[in-house]
Design an enzyme around this catalytic site. Structure first.
Site, PDB file in Angstrom:
ATOM      1  N   HIS A 194      -3.534  -5.126   0.803  1.00 53.48           N
ATOM      2  CA  HIS A 194      -2.968  -5.492   2.104  1.00 53.48           C
ATOM      3  C   HIS A 194      -2.977  -7.016   2.287  1.00 53.48           C
ATOM      4  CE1 HIS A 194      -2.474  -1.589   4.218  1.00 53.48           C
ATOM      5  NE2 HIS A 194      -3.328  -1.189   3.288  1.00 53.48           N
ATOM      6  N   CYS A 199       0.836  -1.204   0.000  1.00 56.71           N
ATOM      7  CA  CYS A 199       0.000   0.000   0.000  1.00 56.71           C
ATOM      8  C   CYS A 199       0.878   1.265   0.000  1.00 56.71           C
ATOM      9  CB  CYS A 199      -0.982  -0.036   1.169  1.00 56.71           C
ATOM     10  SG  CYS A 199      -2.353   1.130   0.957  1.00 56.71           S
ATOM     11  N   GLU A 211      -1.500  -8.807   4.313  1.00 57.97           N
ATOM     12  CA  GLU A 211      -1.488  -9.215   5.729  1.00 57.97           C
ATOM     13  C   GLU A 211      -2.905  -9.319   6.294  1.00 57.97           C
ATOM     14  OE1 GLU A 211      -2.074  -4.856   6.157  1.00 57.97           O
ATOM     15  OE2 GLU A 211      -0.947  -6.147   4.782  1.00 57.97           O
TER      16      GLU A 211
END
Length: 245
Positions: free
Chosen positions: A211, A115, A213
């Protein structure tokens, strides 16, 4: 015994309150980042903002670098005036992460920008950013969390080799994006509205606007860890330029 590669992850420097401590400066990062690295086979090494001059030295301890998500980069770094919606509140982090990126690129260290990290990678290579997307609803999550949308990997790119599907649903939360592409970078994924969603350069140099994660798809991180293992072996054999003396 084979040791796991060490993956550095950049962090926030901000005000926080925890346990019985009053508000004070703290180094913070979502636990999902180190968990993602650990699950993918690496050792997570957190990198708080430091003097930019120390970036090459810091990287000598690492086998790969992850530049994490966060607030907007100050537009002065790409010669632009702030948009009313730009929130550039991390000057120490801006300088530190750009220095890390320049040092990692010079050393050919495997790196992943997530990002904000992808946006910084583009600016580090001389590119610019769209400070606020016209159709931001598709890309910006809600107050309750991240949104999701589809991205299209570009055939023939590194990313398409990792994500071979024609479209991939990804967790998303951003309002800025790549405008002019930085030197030496290639676009490797788009959103349905044409927004650049991934860029890459030589070796394992990859930036994704989403993202990873926040999701369960760890293929990008697993590939970074694999590249880190190879890079460490090559550096130890003298094939790679040393990061610093």
């Amino acid at each position: 015994m084979t040791t796991r590669p060490v993956i550095g992850i950049t962090t926030h420097l901000t005000e926080a309150i925890w346990d019985s401590w009053d508000r004070q400066r703290a180094v913070l990062l979502s636990a999902r980042y180190p968990a993602m690295v650990q699950t993918s086979g690496g050792v997570a090494f957190l990198l708080p903002p430091d003097s930019p001059q120390r970036a090459p030295e810091a990287l000598t301890r690492l086998d790969a670098l992850v530049v994490s998500g966060g607030p907007d980069l100050h537009p002065a770094y790409y010669d632009a005036r702030p948009h009313p919606r730009t929130r550039a509140v991390a000057p120490e982090r801006d300088a530190w992460e750009l220095a890390l990126l320049h040092a990692a690129l010079a050393a050919r260290l495997p790196l992943l920008g997530i990002c904000r990290g992808m946006q910084l990678l583009n600016v580090a290579r001389g590119g610019t950013l769209i400070q606020h997307l016209d159709h931001v609803e598709e890309h910006l999550g809600t107050s309750q969390g991240y949104g999701r949308h589809a991205v299209r990997p570009v055939p023939g790119t590194l990313l398409a080799g990792l994500l071979p599907e024609s479209t991939v649903s990804v967790p998303t939360y951003h309002h800025q994006a790549v405008d002019r592409l930085g030197a030496g970078l290639t676009v490797s994924a788009y959103a349905e509205d044409g927004t650049v969603e991934a860029v890459e350069g030589g070796g394992f140099t990859l930036g994704v606007q989403w993202h990873p994660e926040q999701g369960e798809d760890l293929r990008v991180l697993q590939a970074l860890v694999g590249a880190a293992v190879v890079a460490r072996a090559r550096r130890r054999s003298g094939e790679l330029v040393p990061l610093a003396e």
